[in-house]
Design a protein around this motif. Sequence first.
Motif, mmCIF file in Angstrom:
data_model
loop_
_atom_site.group_PDB
_atom_site.id
_atom_site.type_symbol
_atom_site.label_atom_id
_atom_site.label_comp_id
_atom_site.label_asym_id
_atom_site.label_seq_id
_atom_site.Cartn_x
_atom_site.Cartn_y
_atom_site.Cartn_z
ATOM 1 N N GLN A 1 0.802 -1.219 0.000
ATOM 2 C CA GLN A 1 0.000 0.000 0.000
ATOM 3 C C GLN A 1 0.837 1.273 0.000
ATOM 4 O OE1 GLN A 1 -3.801 -0.104 2.200
ATOM 5 N NE2 GLN A 1 -3.138 -2.081 3.024
ATOM 6 N N GLN A 2 2.158 1.129 0.126
ATOM 7 C CA GLN A 2 3.020 2.305 0.036
ATOM 8 C C GLN A 2 3.185 2.787 -1.397
ATOM 9 O OE1 GLN A 2 3.914 -0.803 0.589
ATOM 10 N NE2 GLN A 2 6.081 -1.225 0.162
ATOM 11 N N PHE A 3 2.794 1.952 -2.365
ATOM 12 C CA PHE A 3 2.890 2.320 -3.778
ATOM 13 C C PHE A 3 1.533 2.809 -4.283
ATOM 14 C CE2 PHE A 3 5.967 -1.262 -3.260
ATOM 15 C CZ PHE A 3 7.128 -0.507 -3.372
ATOM 16 N N GLU A 4 1.577 3.578 -5.377
ATOM 17 C CA GLU A 4 0.352 4.080 -6.001
ATOM 18 C C GLU A 4 -0.112 3.088 -7.064
ATOM 19 O OE1 GLU A 4 -1.529 6.680 -5.235
ATOM 20 O OE2 GLU A 4 -0.200 7.091 -3.533
ATOM 21 N N TRP A 5 -1.203 2.398 -6.818
ATOM 22 C CA TRP A 5 -1.720 1.428 -7.772
ATOM 23 C C TRP A 5 -3.228 1.311 -7.626
ATOM 24 C CZ3 TRP A 5 -4.390 -2.135 -5.033
ATOM 25 C CH2 TRP A 5 -3.957 -2.443 -3.739
ATOM 26 N N GLU A 6 -3.855 0.795 -8.682
ATOM 27 C CA GLU A 6 -5.257 0.363 -8.621
ATOM 28 C C GLU A 6 -5.337 -1.037 -9.210
ATOM 29 O OE1 GLU A 6 -8.072 2.476 -10.967
ATOM 30 O OE2 GLU A 6 -6.942 2.272 -12.828
ATOM 31 N N MET A 7 -6.282 -1.821 -8.718
ATOM 32 C CA MET A 7 -6.435 -3.210 -9.146
ATOM 33 C C MET A 7 -7.821 -3.399 -9.724
ATOM 34 S SD MET A 7 -4.888 -6.196 -9.240
ATOM 35 C CE MET A 7 -5.712 -7.322 -10.394
ATOM 36 N N LEU A 8 -7.877 -3.933 -10.961
ATOM 37 C CA LEU A 8 -9.148 -4.215 -11.619
ATOM 38 C C LEU A 8 -9.346 -5.725 -11.695
ATOM 39 C CD1 LEU A 8 -8.846 -1.768 -14.674
ATOM 40 C CD2 LEU A 8 -9.715 -1.279 -12.382
ATOM 41 N N PHE A 9 -10.524 -6.192 -11.320
ATOM 42 C CA PHE A 9 -10.891 -7.599 -11.481
ATOM 43 C C PHE A 9 -12.058 -7.681 -12.452
ATOM 44 C CE2 PHE A 9 -8.897 -7.773 -7.262
ATOM 45 C CZ PHE A 9 -8.060 -8.874 -7.416
ATOM 46 N N ALA A 10 -11.861 -8.367 -13.567
ATOM 47 C CA ALA A 10 -12.946 -8.622 -14.520
ATOM 48 C C ALA A 10 -13.378 -10.069 -14.374
ATOM 49 C CB ALA A 10 -12.489 -8.346 -15.947
ATOM 50 N N GLY A 11 -14.664 -10.282 -14.171
ATOM 51 C CA GLY A 11 -15.171 -11.635 -14.007
ATOM 52 C C GLY A 11 -16.196 -11.706 -12.892
ATOM 53 N N ASP A 12 -16.966 -12.770 -12.914
ATOM 54 C CA ASP A 12 -17.997 -13.009 -11.913
ATOM 55 C C ASP A 12 -17.807 -14.424 -11.380
ATOM 56 O OD1 ASP A 12 -20.214 -12.658 -10.344
ATOM 57 O OD2 ASP A 12 -21.506 -11.964 -11.972
ATOM 58 N N GLY A 13 -18.617 -14.829 -10.429
ATOM 59 C CA GLY A 13 -18.519 -16.198 -9.943
ATOM 60 C C GLY A 13 -18.855 -16.319 -8.472
ATOM 61 N N PRO A 14 -18.920 -17.537 -7.950
ATOM 62 C CA PRO A 14 -19.390 -17.788 -6.583
ATOM 63 C C PRO A 14 -18.492 -17.230 -5.488
ATOM 64 C CG PRO A 14 -18.547 -19.804 -7.596
ATOM 65 C CD PRO A 14 -18.631 -18.786 -8.682
ATOM 66 N N LEU A 15 -17.209 -16.983 -5.779
ATOM 67 C CA LEU A 15 -16.292 -16.482 -4.754
ATOM 68 C C LEU A 15 -16.125 -14.965 -4.805
ATOM 69 C CD1 LEU A 15 -13.498 -19.233 -4.893
ATOM 70 C CD2 LEU A 15 -15.520 -19.118 -3.424
ATOM 71 N N LEU A 16 -16.914 -14.295 -5.641
ATOM 72 C CA LEU A 16 -16.807 -12.847 -5.767
ATOM 73 C C LEU A 16 -17.109 -12.142 -4.454
ATOM 74 C CD1 LEU A 16 -16.519 -10.189 -7.318
ATOM 75 C CD2 LEU A 16 -18.875 -10.487 -8.135
ATOM 76 N N ARG A 17 -18.180 -12.539 -3.781
ATOM 77 C CA ARG A 17 -18.580 -11.851 -2.558
ATOM 78 C C ARG A 17 -17.499 -11.945 -1.488
ATOM 79 N NH1 ARG A 17 -20.079 -7.459 -0.821
ATOM 80 N NH2 ARG A 17 -20.856 -7.488 1.315
ATOM 81 N N GLU A 18 -16.831 -13.084 -1.399
ATOM 82 C CA GLU A 18 -15.749 -13.246 -0.419
ATOM 83 C C GLU A 18 -14.640 -12.225 -0.673
ATOM 84 O OE1 GLU A 18 -12.754 -16.755 1.276
ATOM 85 O OE2 GLU A 18 -13.780 -17.011 -0.647
ATOM 86 N N ALA A 19 -14.297 -12.032 -1.939
ATOM 87 C CA ALA A 19 -13.263 -11.059 -2.292
ATOM 88 C C ALA A 19 -13.722 -9.636 -1.981
ATOM 89 C CB ALA A 19 -12.914 -11.201 -3.769
ATOM 90 N N GLN A 20 -14.975 -9.334 -2.267
ATOM 91 C CA GLN A 20 -15.505 -7.999 -1.978
ATOM 92 C C GLN A 20 -15.478 -7.706 -0.481
ATOM 93 O OE1 GLN A 20 -19.295 -8.567 -3.943
ATOM 94 N NE2 GLN A 20 -18.681 -7.305 -5.700
ATOM 95 N N CYS A 21 -15.839 -8.695 0.326
ATOM 96 C CA CYS A 21 -15.818 -8.510 1.782
ATOM 97 C C CYS A 21 -14.398 -8.266 2.285
ATOM 98 C CB CYS A 21 -16.417 -9.733 2.481
ATOM 99 S SG CYS A 21 -18.205 -9.897 2.279
ATOM 100 N N PHE A 22 -13.424 -8.966 1.699
ATOM 101 C CA PHE A 22 -12.027 -8.762 2.106
ATOM 102 C C PHE A 22 -11.584 -7.340 1.788
ATOM 103 C CE2 PHE A 22 -7.471 -8.748 1.324
ATOM 104 C CZ PHE A 22 -6.985 -9.379 2.457
ATOM 105 N N VAL A 23 -11.933 -6.857 0.602
ATOM 106 C CA VAL A 23 -11.566 -5.488 0.208
ATOM 107 C C VAL A 23 -12.170 -4.466 1.161
ATOM 108 C CG1 VAL A 23 -11.943 -3.727 -1.578
ATOM 109 C CG2 VAL A 23 -11.151 -6.007 -2.224
ATOM 110 N N GLU A 24 -13.424 -4.671 1.537
ATOM 111 C CA GLU A 24 -14.085 -3.760 2.473
ATOM 112 C C GLU A 24 -13.408 -3.799 3.845
ATOM 113 O OE1 GLU A 24 -18.131 -5.043 2.456
ATOM 114 O OE2 GLU A 24 -18.447 -4.504 0.348
ATOM 115 N N SER A 25 -13.066 -4.998 4.310
ATOM 116 C CA SER A 25 -12.473 -5.129 5.645
ATOM 117 C C SER A 25 -11.068 -4.535 5.715
ATOM 118 C CB SER A 25 -12.422 -6.610 6.062
ATOM 119 O OG SER A 25 -11.513 -7.332 5.237
ATOM 120 N N GLU A 26 -10.355 -4.533 4.582
ATOM 121 C CA GLU A 26 -8.988 -4.013 4.543
ATOM 122 C C GLU A 26 -8.927 -2.546 4.115
ATOM 123 O OE1 GLU A 26 -6.196 -5.563 5.501
ATOM 124 O OE2 GLU A 26 -7.362 -7.328 6.098
#
Length: 362
Positions: free
Chosen positions: A211-236
Amino acid sequence: MKIVQVITRMDTIGGAQLHVRDLCIALAEEGHSVYVVTGGNLTLYEELNTVYCQSLMRNLNVVADIKAFLELRSILKSMQPDVIATHSSKAGVIGRLVGWSLRIPTLFTAHGWSFTEGVAGKKKRMYRMIERLMGRMTKGVITVSEYDKQLALKHKVLPLEKLLTIHNGVHETELSRDYRHPDNRLTMVMVARFAPPKQQLDLLKALTKLQQFEWEMLFAGDGPLLREAQCFVESEGLNDRVQFLGNRHDISAILQMSDIFLLLSDWEGLPLSILEAMQCSLPVIASDVGGINEAVKHSVNGYLISPKEEAELVDKLAVLLTSPSLRRQMGEHSRLLYEQHFTFEQMHDKTFAYYEKIIEQS
């Protein structure tokens, strides 16, 4: 020539589906009669001549599979194609059984074996046994990577004379790399379903250490594990850095706005997404599984990472995030390797020549 492609599903976006779509369109434009037979009653690819085999489903089910065999046999008997090309595990088995029963030349394209490294032990043994049986009824098998060809030979699934490696290939697209993030962040992208064997969550965990670097991350795609990833992003607290784009039909445009391509996975054949990134002159960081090392050359056009090696991933990401000249150099190598080995025209020509060979041998 009358060609029928048989695949379990065409209601999702995946490497096998895109392979079938692009091949069918090109063959039809050349004047061949081309049909796709798929399970269920839904397709995302309306431009294809699609016939539905409603009993054909992905999950193992003895009653449904017997119905699928009978239904598919009726469909193909009425169509009487010159050659049947099967794709995906379930359609690969049932389609080859039907082709053998009708004495129609039939081949299978293995977009990554179901017994590849990384698959659970019991499943691996079962799929190996099934493929050994199917090998006796198969005129030929195309593997999309040399890795998969050698895996079949290692496990005595098929003899050498029935195997041919034809690397995946992707279409050339018009390049326009004019996009720049408004605050000069580097843009990284991963294109994949949120489902096994892909590991978007492992990538997100590594990014929390950068997080000390300037970046953005794009995820293209859908699927059953999407919500788990979204929750992790919110928590972090990464909501301002990570975007979930869902299923997209403008992948080329997304790649062209990006600086680094990533693909973390437990197993693979030869992913089209990596080839599309190489076509767009991107450096690639990917898991060293399956046939990926046939496209990504370590320290040449990207980095190969051992699965579950977070420290290694963090280190290589930091290298590319801080070195514009290395990103450019690796991107140029990606483009050159694409032009030499992974164009759609090369894949198309070799595949059609193999169809002709299978018919002649029959």
